[in-house]
Design an enzyme around this catalytic site. Structure first.
Site, PDB file in Angstrom:
ATOM      1  CB  SER A  36      -3.058  -3.088   7.578  1.00 51.13           C
ATOM      2  OG  SER A  36      -2.792  -2.688   8.898  1.00 51.13           O
ATOM      3  N   GLY A  68       0.836  -1.211   0.000  1.00 48.63           N
ATOM      4  CA  GLY A  68       0.000   0.000   0.000  1.00 48.63           C
ATOM      5  C   GLY A  68       0.867   1.256   0.000  1.00 48.63           C
ATOM      6  CG  HIS A  69       3.313   2.167   3.415  1.00 52.54           C
ATOM      7  ND1 HIS A  69       3.438   1.047   4.200  1.00 52.54           N
ATOM      8  CD2 HIS A  69       2.658   3.078   4.158  1.00 52.54           C
ATOM      9  CE1 HIS A  69       2.884   1.270   5.374  1.00 52.54           C
ATOM     10  NE2 HIS A  69       2.404   2.488   5.384  1.00 52.54           N
ATOM     11  CG  ASP A  71      -5.670   4.253   7.321  1.00 51.55           C
ATOM     12  OD1 ASP A  71      -6.148   3.440   8.124  1.00 51.55           O
ATOM     13  OD2 ASP A  71      -4.507   4.157   6.887  1.00 51.55           O
ATOM     14  NE  ARG A  97      -2.461  -0.965  14.713  1.00 56.42           N
ATOM     15  CZ  ARG A  97      -2.569   0.357  14.462  1.00 56.42           C
ATOM     16  NH1 ARG A  97      -3.120   0.770  13.362  1.00 56.42           N
ATOM     17  NH2 ARG A  97      -2.113   1.238  15.347  1.00 56.42           N
TER      18      ARG A  97
END
Ligand code: PAF
Length: 279
Positions: free
Chosen positions: A184, A35-36, A149, A186
């Site tokens: 994510s 994602g980043h 987010d 997490r």
């Protein structure tokens, strides 16, 4: 081009002044994933220069949350950034970001209150404050955030508008694992059965979307479908499910194209969020 790794605001300012043209900023807390990397690639394609910040921001974690165990591996992150053509990586220390006597906060009021805000009361004050500081430090023309987010995007857009930051907020699509789990940092807390159970967020959103596609417009029915899907997964417990107006985050009675479906689910001690915009 050699990526510059910088630690102080002073060094960042000095380097920033030497970069002519547009800068695209991807703010991160490290533990980089696909994602980043998609945010950074988009910034690389759209801007003259690319900046990345890596800072696990203590003020956006509540008491009892995972600040101390949040994954940190700077060497790995820098290795992942190497091929991406990043000009500047800023890795401030907590003392650099929050100097002694710090007492100035950015609070974006209404849109911070529901959903995540109801479960994490000081979270968006911490996010808005650190992002305002990042905008001041990098003076980006564009800043890249993930749709994953969704509420954070709403809060930051509102803040940028209200405080006249001359920055375009670019929202990039959620990047998913092959089984639908949204990427994510997490996710690294999940393994085995918990990892399998974590697909319930995507399944719940998908079940509600199928109803929408079949013509259902009652928001209560879609929320009930998401709740029922989560309830069917023995390891999962929903904090909330929502069908809301995408800019104000107000819950709706009737859904339409553009409605934001979102949910937060605990799989054991791991809290995950996901969302989808109805199209
Ligand atoms: O999305 C994140 O990783 C963080 O909330 C952010 C925007 C980097 C602020 O700490």
């Amino acid at each position: 081009m050699q990526t510059k790794i910088l630690y102080t605001v002073q060094d960042l300012r000095r380097v920033r002044i030497s970069l002519n043209g547009t800068l695209g900023l991807a703010p991160t807390m490290g533990a980089l994933h696909g994602g980043h990397l998609s945010l950074i690639s988009r910034a690389r394609a759209e801007c003259d220069h690319v900046g990345v910040s890596i800072f696990v921001n203590p003020t956006q974690f509540g008491p009892g949350e995972d600040f101390s165990r949040y994954p940190r591996d700077l060497d790995r992150d820098l290795r992942l950034l190497e091929p991406l053509g990043v000009d500047v990586v800023w890795v401030p220390s907590p003392e650099e970001m929050y100097p002694g006597g710090f007492q100035t906060w950015v609070a974006v009021e209404n849109v911070s209150a529901p959903l995540e805000g109801a479960y994490r009361p000081a979270h968006f004050r911490g996010v808005a404050t650190v992002v305002a500081k990042l905008f001041n430090a990098f003076t980006p023309a564009r800043a890249y955030f993930g749709q994953k987010d969704a509420q954070q995007v709403v809060v930051i857009k509102r803040m940028a508008k209200d405080l006249n930051f001359p920055v375009e907020i670019v929202v990039c699509p959620t990047v998913r694992e092959p089984d639908g789990l949204a990427m994510s940092s997490r996710n690294s807390y999940l393994s085995g059965d918990a990892r399998r159970a974590a697909t319930v967020l995507y399944r719940a959103l998908g079940a509600a979307k199928n109803q929408f596609d079949a013509g259902e417009r009652n928001a209560g029915v879609l929320r009930a479908t998401m709740l029922a899907t989560v309830a069917d997964e023995p390891l999962a417990r929903a904090d909330y499910v929502s069908a809301a107006e995408p800019d104000t985050l107000e819950e709706l009675d009737r859904v339409r194209e553009g409605t934001l479906l979102s949910l937060a689910v605990r799989i054991g001690k791991v809290r995950l969020i996901d969302n989808l915009i109805l199209r």
